[in-house]
Design a protein around this motif. Structure first.
Motif, PDB file in Angstrom:
ATOM      1  N   THR A  44       0.804  -1.227   0.000  1.00  0.00           N
ATOM      2  CA  THR A  44       0.000   0.000   0.000  1.00  0.00           C
ATOM      3  C   THR A  44       0.834   1.272   0.000  1.00  0.00           C
ATOM      4  O   THR A  44       0.327   2.339  -0.313  1.00  0.00           O
ATOM      5  CB  THR A  44      -0.948   0.022   1.216  1.00  0.00           C
ATOM      6  OG1 THR A  44      -0.174  -0.139   2.416  1.00  0.00           O
ATOM      7  CG2 THR A  44      -1.958  -1.115   1.123  1.00  0.00           C
ATOM      8  N   ALA A  45       2.118   1.163   0.353  1.00  0.00           N
ATOM      9  CA  ALA A  45       2.963   2.359   0.358  1.00  0.00           C
ATOM     10  C   ALA A  45       3.465   2.706  -1.030  1.00  0.00           C
ATOM     11  O   ALA A  45       4.053   3.776  -1.230  1.00  0.00           O
ATOM     12  CB  ALA A  45       4.156   2.163   1.296  1.00  0.00           C
ATOM     13  N   GLY A 262       2.821   2.182   4.666  1.00  0.00           N
ATOM     14  CA  GLY A 262       1.661   2.908   4.184  1.00  0.00           C
ATOM     15  C   GLY A 262       2.023   4.350   3.899  1.00  0.00           C
ATOM     16  O   GLY A 262       3.197   4.716   3.856  1.00  0.00           O
ATOM     17  N   PRO A 263       1.019   5.209   3.702  1.00  0.00           N
ATOM     18  CA  PRO A 263       1.272   6.621   3.403  1.00  0.00           C
ATOM     19  C   PRO A 263       2.027   7.317   4.543  1.00  0.00           C
ATOM     20  O   PRO A 263       2.077   6.821   5.670  1.00  0.00           O
ATOM     21  CB  PRO A 263      -0.144   7.201   3.249  1.00  0.00           C
ATOM     22  CG  PRO A 263      -1.031   6.024   3.018  1.00  0.00           C
ATOM     23  CD  PRO A 263      -0.417   4.887   3.755  1.00  0.00           C
ATOM     24  N   LYS A 267       0.044   6.881  12.389  1.00  0.00           N
ATOM     25  CA  LYS A 267      -0.595   5.571  12.552  1.00  0.00           C
ATOM     26  C   LYS A 267      -0.516   4.697  11.297  1.00  0.00           C
ATOM     27  O   LYS A 267      -1.261   3.731  11.153  1.00  0.00           O
ATOM     28  CB  LYS A 267      -2.056   5.727  12.999  1.00  0.00           C
ATOM     29  CG  LYS A 267      -2.206   6.412  14.351  1.00  0.00           C
ATOM     30  CD  LYS A 267      -3.658   6.465  14.787  1.00  0.00           C
ATOM     31  CE  LYS A 267      -3.787   7.131  16.157  1.00  0.00           C
ATOM     32  NZ  LYS A 267      -5.188   7.188  16.627  1.00  0.00           N
ATOM     33  N   SER A 268       0.400   5.028  10.390  1.00  0.00           N
ATOM     34  CA  SER A 268       0.569   4.196   9.193  1.00  0.00           C
ATOM     35  C   SER A 268       1.395   2.956   9.485  1.00  0.00           C
ATOM     36  O   SER A 268       1.420   2.019   8.695  1.00  0.00           O
ATOM     37  CB  SER A 268       1.269   4.999   8.096  1.00  0.00           C
ATOM     38  OG  SER A 268       2.586   5.329   8.506  1.00  0.00           O
ATOM     39  N   ASN A 270       4.641   3.061   9.692  1.00  0.00           N
ATOM     40  CA  ASN A 270       5.986   3.279   9.168  1.00  0.00           C
ATOM     41  C   ASN A 270       6.968   3.420  10.328  1.00  0.00           C
ATOM     42  O   ASN A 270       6.741   4.194  11.255  1.00  0.00           O
ATOM     43  CB  ASN A 270       6.029   4.520   8.283  1.00  0.00           C
ATOM     44  CG  ASN A 270       5.143   4.368   7.056  1.00  0.00           C
ATOM     45  OD1 ASN A 270       4.846   3.259   6.629  1.00  0.00           O
ATOM     46  ND2 ASN A 270       4.716   5.483   6.487  1.00  0.00           N
ATOM     47  N   ASN A 309       6.913   6.795  12.153  1.00  0.00           N
ATOM     48  CA  ASN A 309       6.101   6.958  13.355  1.00  0.00           C
ATOM     49  C   ASN A 309       6.840   6.667  14.652  1.00  0.00           C
ATOM     50  O   ASN A 309       6.496   7.203  15.702  1.00  0.00           O
ATOM     51  CB  ASN A 309       4.850   6.083  13.276  1.00  0.00           C
ATOM     52  CG  ASN A 309       3.969   6.421  12.080  1.00  0.00           C
ATOM     53  OD1 ASN A 309       3.285   5.556  11.562  1.00  0.00           O
ATOM     54  ND2 ASN A 309       3.999   7.658  11.625  1.00  0.00           N
TER      55      ASN A 309
END
Length: 366
Positions: A44-45, A262-263, A267-268, A270, A309
């Motif tokens: 998704t990233a 993720g983006p 809270k992704s 990463n 994060n």
């Protein structure tokens, strides 16, 4: 072709217990299909073409090339390749290990299982379970070669569960402690004693680290348990960086990787994962606490710069726990029970209750 059950009035699918199902290696076209399918879970990233290119590239890195990675699929033996539905898929990564008991160290290989996947329309039918039941005994002898030093045996296989502690345990992969420190991104104060690790620095540090692990295994083996450790993860062409402080023999150093799941939003998930954190003299001194503080703060600054994060350090030793407390660096201690659960299936004598997994850190992730 075995027992079949209708689905949605369109195609018939075999029962998960059907003798027509086999575990096999996919064709290149089928491997590409699995990447297209699992991109929704792990890509998704990235745009899909970039995710596919990344997966292709990952088959060429030192850990994966020359047979280091094996792709597996569960399919119907009676259907031709490239025309058979891929009912479940996964991959295994071969890694060198040390096994110590009674002061005697033996080298071997392990296989780490990753990317266990079944597309949504096939879920709930037991295909992934069938695949894992088939795979477990296969890995015990997969790529074992009595005539190749270090490849004489595969004493165990590993995986990291993202669906709790019970699912994989049913098949024999016992869970091991899975904890980590999580440090928030932050600016780093200027310090002249922290040096950045560049690519050429890594192999020599890893060689010293392996010597340290061998010594630890020899000493610890006197307790009657079997001690296991993964080694040489970084290979010949490392693509990771880190930081180091101190002089040889009393250094503190860490190697890390930046993981984008993720983006670039909160809270992704990463994360800057510290793959391996080493305290060379393993003492709880104030000097080591200050070195560690510098390393952690440098990592926090890297996380902030790359919009990650948090910074994670897996399964800290008792010494590291005490040193982290002395640093005063903000953190939370997490006991994982739902995802990234370290799990091991032991193929030798005895049970996993007698196994001590040494240096069970992020570098062993598969």
């Amino acid at each position: 072709m075995g027992e079949y059950a209708p689905t949605n009035g369109s195609i018939d699918l075999p029962d998960s217990k059907s003798p027509s199902l086999i575990l096999t290696n996919p064709t290149p076209e089928e491997r590409l299909e699995t990447w297209n399918l699992n991109a929704a879970n792990w890509g998704t990233a990235l745009p899909l073409p970039d995710y596919i290119e990344r997966e292709r590239y990952l088959t060429t890195v030192p850990l994966a090339k020359d047979g280091g990675i094996t792709h597996w699929v569960l399919v119907d033996r009676d259907l031709p390749p490239n025309e058979r539905p891929i009912l479940a898929a996964c991959e295994s990564l071969r890694k060198p290990v040390l096994v110590s008991k009674g002061g005697v160290i033996k080298e071997g290989i392990t296989h780490g299982i990753g990317s266990v996947f079944s597309q949504p329309k096939f879920r709930g039918r037991g295909y992934a379970s069938r695949m894992l039941k088939e795979l477990a005994p296969v890995l015990k002898t997969w790529q074992v070669n009595p005539n190749m030093p270090g490849h004489e045996s595969c004493p165990f296989s590993i995986l990291y569960s993202d669906i709790g502690t019970k699912y994989y345990a049913r098949f024999g992969w016992a869970t091991f402690p899975s904890t980590h420190f999580a440090f928030p991104p932050a600016d780093s104060p200027s310090r002249t004693d922290i040096r950045t690790l560049q690519y050429p620095d890594i192999p020599a540090l890893c060689a010293l680290d392996e010597q340290k692990l061998r010594k630890e295994l020899t000493t610890a083996a006197k307790d009657g348990k079997t001690h296991v450790a993964l080694i040489k993860i970084f290979g010949k062409s490392p693509t990771i960086k880190g930081a180091i402080a101190g002089e040889p023999g009393s250094r503190v150093w860490a190697i890390w990787t930046r993981a984008f799941y993720g983006p670039l939003v909160p809270k992704s998930g990463n994360t800057l994962h510290i793959l391996r954190l080493v305290i060379e003299d393993e003492t709880e001194s104030e000097e080591n606490a200050q070195k560690l503080k510098g390393i952690l703060q440098f990592a926090q600054a890297q996380a902030k710069e790359w919009q990650l994060n948090e910074v994670d350090v897996w399964n800290p030793s008792d010494t590291l726990k005490k040193l982290v407390k002395r640093t005063g660096v903000e953190n939370k201690y997490v006991v994982r029970d739902a995802e990234r659960i370290a799990s091991l299936m032991w193929y030798g004598e005895g049970s996993t209750d007698d196994i001590n997994w040494v240096a069970n850190e992020k570098f062993g992730w598969c």
